[in-house]
Motif scaffolding. Structure first.
Motif, mmCIF file in Angstrom:
data_model
loop_
_atom_site.group_PDB
_atom_site.id
_atom_site.type_symbol
_atom_site.label_atom_id
_atom_site.label_comp_id
_atom_site.label_asym_id
_atom_site.label_seq_id
_atom_site.Cartn_x
_atom_site.Cartn_y
_atom_site.Cartn_z
ATOM 1 N N GLU A 108 1.072 -0.730 0.104
ATOM 2 C CA GLU A 108 0.569 -0.276 -0.016
ATOM 3 C C GLU A 108 0.445 1.186 0.126
ATOM 4 O O GLU A 108 1.843 1.193 0.568
ATOM 5 N N PRO A 109 0.780 1.955 -0.832
ATOM 6 C CA PRO A 109 1.519 3.500 -1.227
ATOM 7 C C PRO A 109 1.963 4.176 0.198
ATOM 8 O O PRO A 109 2.421 4.872 0.206
ATOM 9 N N THR A 110 0.342 4.518 0.830
ATOM 10 C CA THR A 110 0.272 5.517 1.978
ATOM 11 C C THR A 110 0.910 4.704 2.747
ATOM 12 O O THR A 110 1.828 5.922 3.457
ATOM 13 N N TYR A 111 0.684 3.988 3.347
ATOM 14 C CA TYR A 111 0.620 3.405 4.691
ATOM 15 C C TYR A 111 2.364 2.471 4.758
ATOM 16 O O TYR A 111 2.768 2.322 5.766
ATOM 17 N N GLY A 112 2.388 1.968 3.679
ATOM 18 C CA GLY A 112 3.491 1.142 3.357
ATOM 19 C C GLY A 112 3.728 -0.668 3.605
ATOM 20 O O GLY A 112 4.270 -0.509 4.190
ATOM 21 N N ILE A 169 -1.828 2.171 -9.184
ATOM 22 C CA ILE A 169 -2.200 2.275 -7.456
ATOM 23 C C ILE A 169 -0.894 2.735 -7.314
ATOM 24 O O ILE A 169 -1.229 4.049 -7.041
ATOM 25 N N LYS A 170 0.092 2.384 -7.857
ATOM 26 C CA LYS A 170 1.612 2.830 -7.578
ATOM 27 C C LYS A 170 1.903 4.492 -7.804
ATOM 28 O O LYS A 170 2.196 5.300 -7.067
ATOM 29 N N LYS A 172 -0.314 6.643 -9.268
ATOM 30 C CA LYS A 172 -0.888 6.888 -8.820
ATOM 31 C C LYS A 172 -0.975 7.502 -7.167
ATOM 32 O O LYS A 172 -1.877 8.533 -6.353
ATOM 33 N N SER A 173 -0.552 6.510 -6.722
ATOM 34 C CA SER A 173 -0.851 6.756 -5.264
ATOM 35 C C SER A 173 -2.177 6.602 -4.434
ATOM 36 O O SER A 173 -2.628 8.124 -3.851
ATOM 37 N N ILE A 174 -2.813 5.962 -4.856
ATOM 38 C CA ILE A 174 -4.611 5.854 -4.585
ATOM 39 C C ILE A 174 -4.104 4.654 -3.502
ATOM 40 O O ILE A 174 -3.843 4.166 -3.411
ATOM 41 N N ASN A 175 -4.584 5.636 -2.453
ATOM 42 C CA ASN A 175 -5.136 4.966 -1.065
ATOM 43 C C ASN A 175 -6.019 3.416 -0.894
ATOM 44 O O ASN A 175 -7.161 4.340 -1.789
#
Length: 415
Positions: A108-112, A169-170, A172-175
């Motif tokens: 997940e790009p936001t929280y890793g 997803i990566k 566009k940094s989609i949460n």
């Protein structure tokens, strides 16, 4: 014996992509009818010779009646000139469902944190390049329908979609917790990436929709980050609400002050006085409540201050102050005129009732107090400090304390 002419056409359902007409090895002069939403490919001896668009056509083959009959005998009643027709449906076929056969794993790009999701939706396809579609996918088959096409594309589609999902997803940094509100963006990006893959087979991917994202609800790690995500939004919303509440309260208080001020101003206008006069009334009333002028010092109000008040609020307040001072037992010259405005002065007035100016006593009626140095009216005591006057100067008439060799007012040497 073969018919002299035949009619070849297709009027099937709309879930078909390619359909082969059962009539083969037909004679010359056979009529081919192609509808507006169709194309037809004419094969002769295994080769795709002509592509026909909408319209009516007369086919010319080597199978000529009577002459063909002689040739058929030489080949066991089989024509040596094999011909066939394939119809291609060019309409856009919608609501073709798709779905991932397993979860897609990514970070997940936001929280890793690692996460697995699934996806499903619908798409619409259209036969774009009839010859390429027929040669690459159909071959010698008689039929290609919607279900057969999806089955042929399943492995290809799953591989492409899973790969592209992670890339989008990566990029566009989609949460993951906001992915549902980004389904349109998600669908558009996947659509762009999939178009060239379908075009290689002569298929146009007209539309592609992601309608459902399957999240790992119940997973311990997922729920932990989900709670963290929504808690920070709740904190922001609470702070914003508190700020709005404080602002509303401040505006309400300010409005109340304005309303009270307007009401008080209206009252003053109705009764005929101003704010400055009202303050002067308050001061004069406070002065009048004191029995002696000595109490002015305790109040923090001196005679100079009272004179300033009289000048600011006009004759009405000045007269009230003068009357209050006179009532406290202060001496004042009898009668005369105001040196500032010329108005007649009442007996004992210290301030002019017309302009509020301070009334200065005549020079022959004043003395200089040897104790405080103030110029005051003649009398037995100094009205400023209370010093007792004993003797009178023969030159200026000032009071001379006992034991003085010179007049403290004019300097006259005393005998």
């Amino acid at each position: 014996m073969a018919q002299i002419a035949e009619i070849i056409k297709y009027e099937g359902d709309n879930s078909t992509f390619i359909w082969k007409h059962p009539c083969e090895d037909f004679n010359s002069l056979t009529q081919l009818i192609v509808h507006e939403s169709q194309e037809a490919i004419f094969f002769m001896n295994g080769q795709a010779l002509d592509l026909f668009g909408p319209g009516r056509y007369t086919l010319e083959t080597e199978n000529i009646p009577k002459i063909g009959k002689v040739l058929h005998r030489a080949t066991g009643d089989r024509t040596p000139f094999h011909c066939e027709v394939y119809f291609i449906n060019k309409t856009e076929q919608m609501s073709i469902k798709w779905g991932t056969d397993s979860k897609v794993q990514y970070v997940e790009p936001t929280y890793g944190f690692p996460i697995s999701i699934g996806a499903s939706g619908e798409m619409s396809l259209r036969a774009e390049d009839s010859r390429k579609l027929l040669v690459k996918l159909v071959g010698t088959e008689n039929f290609l329908g919607q279900q057969q096409l999806v089955s042929l594309f399943r492995a290809f589609l799953m591989t492409r979609i899973k790969t592209y999902m992670v890339q989008v997803i990566k990029a566009k940094s989609i949460n993951i917790f906001e992915i549902d509100e980004n389904l349109t963006l998600f669908s558009d990006e996947l659509h762009k990436l999939l178009i060239p893959d379908f075009a290689d087979y002569g298929i146009s991917l007209e539309r592609f929709f992601v309608t459902t994202i399957v999240k790992p609800d119940g997973d311990r790690q997922y729920e932990k980050f989900k709670e963290l995500h929504f808690r920070q939004y709740a904190d922001v919303a609470e702070a914003k609400l508190r700020q709005q509440t404080d602002l509303i309260y401040a505006e309400t208080e300010a409005q109340k002050v304005v309303i009270d001020s307007k009401a008080q101003a209206a009252k003053r206008a109705q009764e005929g006085y101003t704010y400055a006069q009202e303050r002067g009334f308050d001061v004069a009333a406070e002065v009048a409540r004191n029995e002696a002028i000595g109490q002015f010092t305790n109040m923090g109000v001196g005679l100079g201050t009272m004179a300033g008040v009289g000048g600011a609020v006009g004759g009405l307040v000045g007269g009230a102050v003068g009357d209050a001072i006179s009532a406290a037992g202060q001496p004042a010259p009898a009668g005369g005129s105001c040196t500032a405005c010329g108005s007649p002065l009442p007996a004992g007035a210290k301030f002019c009732p017309s302009c509020g100016g301070k009334v200065e006593p005549a020079a022959n009626q004043t003395v200089v107090c040897p104790s405080c140095g103030k110029t005051v009216a003649k009398g037995n005591f100094c009205p400023e400090c209370g010093h007792k006057f004993v003797n009178t100067c023969p030159k200026c008439g000032g009071q001379i304390p006992e034991g003085s060799r010179f007049c403290p007012a004019c300097g006259e040497q005393l005998s």
